[in-house]
Design a protein around this motif. Structure first.
Motif, PDB file in Angstrom:
ATOM      1  N   ASP A 235       6.512 -15.032 -14.378  1.00 20.91           N
ATOM      2  CA  ASP A 235       6.978 -15.874 -13.636  1.00 20.91           C
ATOM      3  C   ASP A 235       6.973 -15.625 -12.110  1.00 20.91           C
ATOM      4  OD1 ASP A 235       9.018 -13.921 -13.669  1.00 20.91           O
ATOM      5  OD2 ASP A 235      10.690 -15.087 -14.009  1.00 20.91           O
ATOM      6  N   ALA A 236       6.187 -14.482 -11.977  1.00 26.18           N
ATOM      7  CA  ALA A 236       6.142 -14.147 -10.556  1.00 26.18           C
ATOM      8  C   ALA A 236       5.866 -14.978  -9.411  1.00 26.18           C
ATOM      9  CB  ALA A 236       4.875 -12.776 -10.523  1.00 26.18           C
ATOM     10  N   GLU A 237       6.722 -14.974  -8.242  1.00 26.08           N
ATOM     11  CA  GLU A 237       6.694 -15.757  -7.044  1.00 26.08           C
ATOM     12  C   GLU A 237       5.752 -15.120  -6.118  1.00 26.08           C
ATOM     13  OE1 GLU A 237       9.293 -17.974  -3.715  1.00 26.08           O
ATOM     14  OE2 GLU A 237      10.102 -16.975  -5.412  1.00 26.08           O
ATOM     15  N   LEU A 238       4.682 -15.377  -5.589  1.00 27.03           N
ATOM     16  CA  LEU A 238       3.888 -15.116  -4.557  1.00 27.03           C
ATOM     17  C   LEU A 238       4.253 -15.263  -3.340  1.00 27.03           C
ATOM     18  CD1 LEU A 238       0.289 -15.210  -6.058  1.00 27.03           C
ATOM     19  CD2 LEU A 238       1.699 -13.348  -6.337  1.00 27.03           C
ATOM     20  N   ARG A 239       4.848 -14.187  -2.771  1.00 29.16           N
ATOM     21  CA  ARG A 239       5.388 -14.471  -1.289  1.00 29.16           C
ATOM     22  C   ARG A 239       4.467 -14.069  -0.325  1.00 29.16           C
ATOM     23  NH1 ARG A 239      11.217 -14.263  -0.936  1.00 29.16           N
ATOM     24  NH2 ARG A 239      12.031 -15.362  -2.754  1.00 29.16           N
ATOM     25  N   TRP A 240       3.598 -14.812   0.223  1.00 31.05           N
ATOM     26  CA  TRP A 240       2.532 -14.535   1.158  1.00 31.05           C
ATOM     27  C   TRP A 240       2.919 -14.088   2.420  1.00 31.05           C
ATOM     28  CZ3 TRP A 240      -2.144 -13.395  -0.669  1.00 31.05           C
ATOM     29  CH2 TRP A 240      -2.445 -13.794  -1.889  1.00 31.05           C
ATOM     30  N   THR A 241       2.517 -12.778   3.111  1.00 30.83           N
ATOM     31  CA  THR A 241       3.148 -12.057   4.111  1.00 30.83           C
ATOM     32  C   THR A 241       1.813 -11.763   5.212  1.00 30.83           C
ATOM     33  OG1 THR A 241       4.757 -11.098   2.595  1.00 30.83           O
ATOM     34  CG2 THR A 241       4.549 -10.096   4.673  1.00 30.83           C
ATOM     35  N   ASP A 242       2.402 -12.002   6.178  1.00 30.26           N
ATOM     36  CA  ASP A 242       1.601 -11.906   7.451  1.00 30.26           C
ATOM     37  C   ASP A 242       1.191 -10.299   7.548  1.00 30.26           C
ATOM     38  OD1 ASP A 242       1.079 -11.087  10.650  1.00 30.26           O
ATOM     39  OD2 ASP A 242       0.345 -13.243  10.046  1.00 30.26           O
ATOM     40  N   PRO A 243      -0.081  -9.840   7.733  1.00 31.00           N
ATOM     41  CA  PRO A 243      -0.517  -8.689   8.016  1.00 31.00           C
ATOM     42  C   PRO A 243       0.402  -7.779   9.009  1.00 31.00           C
ATOM     43  CG  PRO A 243      -2.417 -10.108   7.717  1.00 31.00           C
ATOM     44  CD  PRO A 243      -1.171 -10.853   7.927  1.00 31.00           C
ATOM     45  N   ALA A 244       0.571  -8.588  10.040  1.00 31.55           N
ATOM     46  CA  ALA A 244       1.502  -7.869  11.277  1.00 31.55           C
ATOM     47  C   ALA A 244       2.706  -7.305  10.780  1.00 31.55           C
ATOM     48  CB  ALA A 244       1.420  -8.994  12.254  1.00 31.55           C
ATOM     49  N   ARG A 245       3.350  -8.305   9.741  1.00 32.38           N
ATOM     50  CA  ARG A 245       4.776  -8.112   9.525  1.00 32.38           C
ATOM     51  C   ARG A 245       4.523  -6.745   8.351  1.00 32.38           C
ATOM     52  NH1 ARG A 245       8.379 -11.997   5.785  1.00 32.38           N
ATOM     53  NH2 ARG A 245      10.148 -10.591   5.432  1.00 32.38           N
ATOM     54  N   ILE A 246       3.456  -6.528   7.530  1.00 34.66           N
ATOM     55  CA  ILE A 246       3.176  -5.581   6.739  1.00 34.66           C
ATOM     56  C   ILE A 246       2.806  -4.516   7.332  1.00 34.66           C
ATOM     57  CG2 ILE A 246       1.333  -4.533   4.867  1.00 34.66           C
ATOM     58  CD1 ILE A 246       1.191  -7.508   4.105  1.00 34.66           C
ATOM     59  N   ALA A 247       2.254  -4.406   8.440  1.00 37.43           N
ATOM     60  CA  ALA A 247       1.950  -3.245   9.187  1.00 37.43           C
ATOM     61  C   ALA A 247       3.400  -2.534  10.016  1.00 37.43           C
ATOM     62  CB  ALA A 247       0.988  -3.349  10.400  1.00 37.43           C
ATOM     63  N   ALA A 248       4.087  -3.748  10.306  1.00 40.63           N
ATOM     64  CA  ALA A 248       5.301  -3.397  11.003  1.00 40.63           C
ATOM     65  C   ALA A 248       6.325  -2.424  10.098  1.00 40.63           C
ATOM     66  CB  ALA A 248       6.114  -4.473  11.424  1.00 40.63           C
ATOM     67  N   ALA A 249       6.273  -2.567   8.919  1.00 38.86           N
ATOM     68  CA  ALA A 249       7.064  -2.125   7.783  1.00 38.86           C
ATOM     69  C   ALA A 249       6.358  -0.834   7.587  1.00 38.86           C
ATOM     70  CB  ALA A 249       7.136  -2.957   6.459  1.00 38.86           C
ATOM     71  N   GLY A 250       5.383  -0.390   8.154  1.00 41.21           N
ATOM     72  CA  GLY A 250       4.853   0.930   7.537  1.00 41.21           C
ATOM     73  C   GLY A 250       3.938   0.971   6.264  1.00 41.21           C
ATOM     74  N   ILE A 251       3.602  -0.176   5.731  1.00 45.31           N
ATOM     75  CA  ILE A 251       2.974  -0.203   4.467  1.00 45.31           C
ATOM     76  C   ILE A 251       1.356  -0.115   4.833  1.00 45.31           C
ATOM     77  CG2 ILE A 251       2.415  -1.955   2.638  1.00 45.31           C
ATOM     78  CD1 ILE A 251       5.247  -2.989   3.140  1.00 45.31           C
ATOM     79  N   GLU A 252       0.785   0.774   3.983  1.00 46.12           N
ATOM     80  CA  GLU A 252      -0.764   1.104   4.199  1.00 46.12           C
ATOM     81  C   GLU A 252      -1.488   0.215   3.420  1.00 46.12           C
ATOM     82  OE1 GLU A 252      -1.989   3.184   6.360  1.00 46.12           O
ATOM     83  OE2 GLU A 252      -0.067   3.851   7.268  1.00 46.12           O
ATOM     84  N   PRO A 253      -2.588  -0.476   4.029  1.00 46.51           N
ATOM     85  CA  PRO A 253      -3.481  -1.317   3.236  1.00 46.51           C
ATOM     86  C   PRO A 253      -4.307  -0.296   2.291  1.00 46.51           C
ATOM     87  CG  PRO A 253      -4.115  -1.134   5.463  1.00 46.51           C
ATOM     88  CD  PRO A 253      -2.575  -0.404   5.354  1.00 46.51           C
ATOM     89  N   TRP A 254      -4.862  -0.558   1.221  1.00 41.25           N
ATOM     90  CA  TRP A 254      -5.651   0.129   0.382  1.00 41.25           C
ATOM     91  C   TRP A 254      -4.992   1.075  -0.526  1.00 41.25           C
ATOM     92  CZ3 TRP A 254     -10.282  -1.690  -1.482  1.00 41.25           C
ATOM     93  CH2 TRP A 254     -11.241  -0.604  -1.947  1.00 41.25           C
ATOM     94  N   THR A 255      -3.881   1.572  -0.237  1.00 38.92           N
ATOM     95  CA  THR A 255      -3.065   2.610  -0.966  1.00 38.92           C
ATOM     96  C   THR A 255      -1.820   1.972  -1.514  1.00 38.92           C
ATOM     97  OG1 THR A 255      -2.352   3.750   1.084  1.00 38.92           O
ATOM     98  CG2 THR A 255      -4.587   4.619   0.010  1.00 38.92           C
ATOM     99  N   ASP A 256      -1.162   1.679  -0.579  1.00 41.70           N
ATOM    100  CA  ASP A 256       0.337   0.989  -0.831  1.00 41.70           C
ATOM    101  C   ASP A 256      -0.163  -0.433  -1.630  1.00 41.70           C
ATOM    102  OD1 ASP A 256       1.793   3.020   0.006  1.00 41.70           O
ATOM    103  OD2 ASP A 256       2.005   2.336   2.051  1.00 41.70           O
ATOM    104  N   LEU A 257      -0.871  -1.016  -0.995  1.00 45.20           N
ATOM    105  CA  LEU A 257      -1.308  -2.452  -1.390  1.00 45.20           C
ATOM    106  C   LEU A 257      -2.830  -2.110  -1.868  1.00 45.20           C
ATOM    107  CD1 LEU A 257       0.491  -4.788   1.083  1.00 45.20           C
ATOM    108  CD2 LEU A 257       1.084  -4.477  -1.355  1.00 45.20           C
ATOM    109  N   PRO A 258      -3.019  -1.856  -2.982  1.00 47.02           N
ATOM    110  CA  PRO A 258      -4.391  -1.593  -3.446  1.00 47.02           C
ATOM    111  C   PRO A 258      -5.375  -2.998  -3.324  1.00 47.02           C
ATOM    112  CG  PRO A 258      -2.793  -0.702  -5.323  1.00 47.02           C
ATOM    113  CD  PRO A 258      -1.837  -1.512  -4.032  1.00 47.02           C
TER     114      PRO A 258
END
Length: 328
Positions: A235-258
């Motif tokens: 029942d997951a709800e995908l919350r599409w999030t802008d890359p800029a917001r992801i970067a601002a949170a310190g989340i790393e592409p490829w590793t934090d978000l495989p």
């Protein structure tokens, strides 16, 4: 056909062994004995990191050998030299990571490569794979060496934690941080498609380097995550999030978000590999929904506890960080 698989109980090696057995081939595998080997194969035990690790290969001959080794190139060198007079063709699973940054994908297999040596010990992954290529061609020559420069590899048996992380996360349900944009294109190869093409190419006498991945834009991030929802029945709800917001949170592409890389240089490096040569010689890539569904079926059969390679970091986003971004 008589095939020798160096390894063969893990992800890509297991896919090769399974495909070879399905063809009725005579399969021998050399592995350390830490995992259960496939039924139907002749099993030899040896540790390539040990001084006498290849002793079990002192005798015997094969039509081809397949090698996925990604640690020190000297281990590939030793195996290739030992087998050069007793094996027809050496298939080495390399990586597109060997292309020097910045990558000119238009150059395809003729692109500039990182430095490497067959005599290297422990070196970074790109150099290790390049050294492995040089070890193979040094012993078998260009005409008996088939080098698979693979892109991102997914599918059942994955032991790195990319697609498996997404499947487990989405199976838990609830709001899910989905890294945008939704139509961001992806490029990868299913391990089973890699295995099938590798064996077909070896039989056909192919040689030299081949970039191995789907065509660019094989699927999108949205299609991948939608397939995860469908496969898990979540029942997951995908919350599409802008890359800029992801970067601002310190989340790393490829590793934090495989699997995910935002639009830009990293995305171009990972997902714009030129693969026309492999497709001209018969590569076929199954739909993303099939790869995802089959991977979930395998993973669910393990209770969600996918195997993890000890030489790779554990991937995935901290649930507390995800919740904070979704609530912000």
């Amino acid at each position: 056909m008589r095939i020798l698989m160096l390894g063969g109980s893990g992800f890509v090696g297991r896919a090769v062994v399974d495909d070879a057995l399905s063809r009725g081939w005579d399969v021998t595998l050399l592995h350390r004995g830490t995992r259960r080997p496939p039924e139907g194969a002749t099993v030899l035990v040896g540790d390539r990191t040990a001084p006498d690790g290849l002793a079990a290969l002192a005798e015997g001959s094969w039509d081809l050998v397949v090698d996925t080794w990604s640690a020190r190139p000297s281990a590939v060198r030793d195996a290739a030299r030992l087998l050069a007079d007793r094996v027809g063709r050496y298939v080495y699973v390399s990586s597109c990571s060997i292309y020097a940054d910045p990558v000119d994908h238009r150059a395809a297999e003729d692109g500039v490569l990182v430095e490497g040596s067959p005599d290297d010990g422990e070196v970074p992954y790109p150099r290790a794979k390049r050294g492995g290529e040089l070890a193979v061609t040094g012993a078998f020559g260009e005409d008996r060496s088939l080098l698979l420069r693979a892109g991102l590899i997914l599918g059942p048996g994955e032991d790195v934690g990319r697609l498996t992380w997404w499947l487990n996360r989405i199976a838990r349900g609830g709001p899910v941080l989905a890294p945008g944009p939704r139509d961001l294109t992806l490029q990868y190869v299913d391990a089973r498609d890699l295995a099938r093409w590798a064996l077909d190419a070896a039989v056909a006498g192919r040689c030299g380097p081949y970039n191995l991945a789907s065509r660019q834009g094989h699927c999108t991030m949205g299609e991948l995550l939608d397939a995860c929802v469908a496969a898990t029945g979540s029942d997951a709800e995908l919350r599409w999030t802008d890359p800029a917001r992801i970067a601002a949170a310190g989340i790393e592409p490829w590793t934090d978000l495989p699997i995910w890389a935002p639009p830009g240089e990293l995305h171009e490096y990972l997902f714009e590999l030129e693969t026309a040569r492999a497709f001209a010689h018969g590569l076929h890539c199954r739909p993303v929904a099939e790869t995802v569904a089959d991977t979930w079926r395998w993973l669910d059969g393990l209770g969600g506890a996918s195997p993890q390679r000890p030489d790779r970091p554990v991937l995935g986003l901290d649930p507390k960080v995800e919740a904070a971004v979704l609530e912000g």
